[in-house]
Motif scaffolding. Structure first.
Motif, PDB file in Angstrom:
ATOM      1  N   UNK A   1      47.750 -76.737 -13.480  1.00 21.78           N
ATOM      2  CA  UNK A   1      47.740 -75.600 -12.565  1.00 21.78           C
ATOM      3  C   UNK A   1      46.344 -75.396 -11.980  1.00 21.78           C
TER       4      UNK A   1
ATOM      5  N   UNK B   1      45.709 -78.065  -9.337  1.00 23.97           N
ATOM      6  CA  UNK B   1      46.441 -77.791  -8.107  1.00 23.97           C
ATOM      7  C   UNK B   1      45.792 -76.666  -7.318  1.00 23.97           C
TER       8      UNK B   1
ATOM      9  N   UNK C   1      43.950 -76.867  -3.537  1.00 27.05           N
ATOM     10  CA  UNK C   1      44.654 -76.302  -2.402  1.00 27.05           C
ATOM     11  C   UNK C   1      43.729 -76.055  -1.218  1.00 27.05           C
TER      12      UNK C   1
ATOM     13  N   UNK D   1      40.851 -80.858   1.132  1.00 29.80           N
ATOM     14  CA  UNK D   1      41.645 -81.632   2.057  1.00 29.80           C
ATOM     15  C   UNK D   1      42.514 -82.631   1.290  1.00 29.80           C
ATOM     16  N   UNK D   2      42.393 -82.611  -0.022  1.00 33.17           N
ATOM     17  CA  UNK D   2      43.128 -83.569  -0.836  1.00 33.17           C
ATOM     18  C   UNK D   2      44.418 -82.998  -1.405  1.00 33.17           C
ATOM     19  N   UNK D   3      45.379 -83.852  -1.564  1.00 33.29           N
ATOM     20  CA  UNK D   3      46.622 -83.446  -2.210  1.00 33.29           C
ATOM     21  C   UNK D   3      46.795 -84.251  -3.492  1.00 33.29           C
ATOM     22  N   UNK D   4      47.350 -83.632  -4.518  1.00 32.55           N
ATOM     23  CA  UNK D   4      47.481 -84.306  -5.798  1.00 32.55           C
ATOM     24  C   UNK D   4      48.827 -85.009  -5.980  1.00 32.55           C
ATOM     25  N   UNK D   5      48.763 -86.226  -6.479  1.00 27.15           N
ATOM     26  CA  UNK D   5      49.986 -86.933  -6.876  1.00 27.15           C
ATOM     27  C   UNK D   5      50.000 -86.984  -8.399  1.00 27.15           C
ATOM     28  N   UNK D   6      51.087 -86.534  -8.981  1.00 28.51           N
ATOM     29  CA  UNK D   6      51.142 -86.481 -10.440  1.00 28.51           C
ATOM     30  C   UNK D   6      51.942 -87.619 -11.036  1.00 28.51           C
TER      31      UNK D   6
ATOM     32  N   UNK E   1      59.248 -85.213 -12.471  1.00 31.76           N
ATOM     33  CA  UNK E   1      58.326 -86.332 -12.648  1.00 31.76           C
ATOM     34  C   UNK E   1      58.970 -87.466 -13.418  1.00 31.76           C
TER      35      UNK E   1
ATOM     36  N   UNK F   1      56.794 -91.282  -5.307  1.00 30.28           N
ATOM     37  CA  UNK F   1      55.820 -90.547  -6.107  1.00 30.28           C
ATOM     38  C   UNK F   1      55.797 -89.099  -5.628  1.00 30.28           C
ATOM     39  N   UNK F   2      55.617 -88.173  -6.545  1.00 33.32           N
ATOM     40  CA  UNK F   2      55.662 -86.760  -6.204  1.00 33.32           C
ATOM     41  C   UNK F   2      54.286 -86.177  -5.871  1.00 33.32           C
ATOM     42  N   UNK F   3      54.237 -85.411  -4.805  1.00 31.81           N
ATOM     43  CA  UNK F   3      53.033 -84.642  -4.488  1.00 31.81           C
ATOM     44  C   UNK F   3      53.358 -83.179  -4.743  1.00 31.81           C
ATOM     45  N   UNK F   4      52.526 -82.533  -5.533  1.00 27.87           N
ATOM     46  CA  UNK F   4      52.809 -81.143  -5.892  1.00 27.87           C
ATOM     47  C   UNK F   4      51.972 -80.152  -5.101  1.00 27.87           C
ATOM     48  N   UNK F   5      52.616 -79.089  -4.704  1.00 29.72           N
ATOM     49  CA  UNK F   5      51.882 -77.956  -4.146  1.00 29.72           C
ATOM     50  C   UNK F   5      52.458 -76.686  -4.752  1.00 29.72           C
ATOM     51  N   UNK F   6      51.691 -75.636  -4.677  1.00 26.60           N
ATOM     52  CA  UNK F   6      52.079 -74.386  -5.315  1.00 26.60           C
ATOM     53  C   UNK F   6      52.312 -73.302  -4.264  1.00 26.60           C
TER      54      UNK F   6
ATOM     55  N   UNK G   1      52.932 -72.474 -11.196  1.00 28.58           N
ATOM     56  CA  UNK G   1      52.986 -73.451 -12.260  1.00 28.58           C
ATOM     57  C   UNK G   1      52.305 -72.831 -13.459  1.00 28.58           C
ATOM     58  N   UNK G   2      52.779 -73.053 -14.596  1.00 25.62           N
ATOM     59  CA  UNK G   2      52.225 -72.410 -15.774  1.00 25.62           C
ATOM     60  C   UNK G   2      53.280 -71.552 -16.440  1.00 25.62           C
TER      61      UNK G   2
ATOM     62  N   UNK H   1      43.143 -89.354   1.279  1.00 25.13           N
ATOM     63  CA  UNK H   1      43.151 -87.897   1.120  1.00 25.13           C
ATOM     64  C   UNK H   1      44.106 -87.460   0.016  1.00 25.13           C
ATOM     65  N   UNK H   2      44.202 -88.308  -0.961  1.00 24.19           N
ATOM     66  CA  UNK H   2      45.122 -88.063  -2.051  1.00 24.19           C
ATOM     67  C   UNK H   2      44.383 -88.311  -3.347  1.00 24.19           C
TER      68      UNK H   2
ATOM     69  N   UNK I   1      51.911 -84.624   5.702  1.00 24.95           N
ATOM     70  CA  UNK I   1      51.729 -85.865   4.957  1.00 24.95           C
ATOM     71  C   UNK I   1      52.955 -86.758   5.047  1.00 24.95           C
TER      72      UNK I   1
END
Lengths: 334, 334
Positions: free
Chosen positions: B83, B86, B90, B93-98, A86, A95-100, A73-74, B64-65, A118
DNA sequence: TTATACCCTGAAAACGGTTTCAAAAAAACG
DNA sequence: CGTTTTTTTGAAACCGTTTTCAGGGTATAA
């Protein structure tokens, strides 16, 4: 901004029915007598009911979440895709959860694992280097859409543009402008996009009866820095050329800078054409002629397709195409 | 890639203890005899246990979000912040929702609502225009970190750089280089950052005994286009100036383009200094002198602080500062 | 030795939905 | 009008955790 929790039970009591009935009207799973249905709806409205997402998930329902795997990302292109996703998801229930994935297949596999842990309802994979095989396998477990990649076996679940064709057009544009010695700064070899663009370049040359000169092809890595280095080695090699086609816009910026340092004018002495059309490209000097990838639309298309898949089992991906945006970095030769 | 679900019950049976005990070792909530603890750990390892996030959430635990409210994703600065978040998340233990607030306070309020509905454990708000009051109120409900904004009442939960100071430095740099007629292209007025940068500019002028010329200040909106328009009206007004300070890099690109079109050289005739140091700025011509905002680090700092808050109740935000990166778009005057 | 703490531990009750199952009500049929 | 079929409905089980509560051990004190 938020209230104490209203549960399905509260609704049931207010509407004088059982929990089960409430659940049924919420999910439209079983017909319910019109009178009761109305009563439930009214109660839900009155109490401002919002289903508890955990309870739903636990009971085997949906998580109402979709996982997005992006890379790096970036980078403007991937950012725009993300933005598209989004925005398209905003008026859905997901809802979207993002990972890289960081463009590393091991990382990618790992983060997909956490997404699966998840219980996301579906997946959007943007680019990446996970093997096609694994992706196919994954697609059997979960609904999935792949963006900016073209998979043989899953082509109807991919959102992509024809990189070969687009690169062909770009190169062709240069040729039509009278250029014959056209250099190419490639992207990272193992990226599918990079090799497709390279092939498009080759084909355009061939079709115009111009012999491919390997000395005019330099491998880069999509970064601005690799653009300047590319031009520097091009210049060092001493073969003359009048135009450069770069695998993305950032490399075009780098190339332009290297030329600037040598006092070589763009486009008078050398023309440049890029790829992506990132927002800044209209504002550099001279404004860059490039191939526009509809990144935002690609993200939206992916999100919509996935939501369709999830809701109805049906979906459609409207075909997207790249097109040339002609600005001022290419001059007519002769 | 994923197995059938191993539950806490399976672990309990394998380890010959009760579910409760397993839960206790997982959460470290109550001391457990060392022998049993080991057995449980072994069983978890053997069966590759992964707790069901929904069950946890339902039982009143954590989701955990964490929810991230960004604005206008697609702008390089905000992208980098995202970025950073995120990447820092990583290995937690948490995941991000955007979600996207679109720089509109109503939208922002709505999307925060959906985040709250999803029971996120904490919130990171990046920029935005929600009133300080609402943010403060929100902070009483949920752990929250605010990035790229400076709130009076919540200053210890904000990650930001001193925009006033940074703009002061930039302007000062121009002054030190001998410039006296310095134009400023501002950002959007109601953005806090924009006004702080403007004030820094004013102060630097004042401190150098240069009178502020209102005709040399033009309101823009952070876009490249507003940069070109800004320079055009500057030129039209006819007041002479030898340097421009723009509220961000994109506007600097626009300004540079407008100058290019008029045949005015940078930096020989007019110097430009930007703000942000987005990645492309090192590759435009001439490479842009600008103020670097450590966007990535800001994102990381925010994420780490929030995780700390969530885990220990303690956190620390390491102070971040902007600094000038001197490249080639500013010339010494006289 | 018995009473008093204190520490561990298991059973059971939440948490808030979905889904199965069988009963009740309504409709259709002869 | 009685019987059969179909449609609606509520009760209860279940999803996988956390947490409360009370009982059982063990150690300490009397």
């Amino acid at each position: 901004m938020e209230f104490k929790n209203v549960t399905i039970q509260d609704i049931a009591e207010t509407a004088n029915v059982s929990k089960s009935t409430v659940s049924r009207v919420i999910n439209n799973s079983t017909p319910v007598a019109e009178k009761k249905r109305k009563a439930v709806l009214a109660a839900m409205d009155k109490l401002n009911f919002q289903p508890n997402i955990f309870a739903r998930g636990l009971a085997g329902g949906q998580s109402m979440t979709i996982g997005i795997v992006t890379q790096n990302i970036g980078s403007p292109f991937y950012d725009s895709v993300a933005q598209g996703i989004i925005s398209a998801l905003r008026d859905s229930v997901y809802a979207p959860v993002f990972v890289d994935g960081e463009w590393k297949s091991e990382v990618e596999e790992e983060v997909i694992g956490t997404l699966l842990g998840r219980h996301v309802d579906g997946l959007i994979v943007v680019g990446g280097s996970l093997s096609e095989e694994k992706l196919v396998q994954l697609s059997k477990q979960k609904p999935i859409i792949v963006v900016a990649r073209q998979l043989e076996e899953l082509s109807d679940q991919c959102v992509f543009i024809d990189n070969f064709e687009a690169a062909y057009q770009a190169t062709r544009f240069l040729i039509d402008a009278g250029h014959e010695n056209i250099a190419h700064l490639t992207g990272i070899r193992r990226h599918q996009d990079a090799t497709r663009r390279f092939k498009g370049y080759c084909q355009a040359l061939t079709d115009a009866n111009i012999e491919l000169n390997p000395d005019l092809v330099i491998e880069g890595n999509f970064s601005g820095q690799s653009g300047v280095m590319g031009v520097e080695s091009l210049l060092m090699r001493g073969h003359s050329f009048t135009a450069i086609f770069t695998a993305n816009d950032e490399m075009a910026y780098g190339a332009r800078l290297a030329l600037y340092r040598k006092g070589i004018r763009v486009p008078e002495d050398i023309s440049i054409i890029g790829f992506d059309d990132q927002p800044n490209s209209a504002f550099i000097t001279p404004p860059l002629t490039t191939v526009r990838q509809p990144a935002l639309e690609m993200g939206q298309a992916a999100a919509k397709a996935l939501v369709g898949m999830l809701a109805e089992g049906e979906y459609e991906i409207s075909p997207l195409k790249a097109d040339l945006v002609i600005r001022e970095s290419v001059s007519r030769r002769r």
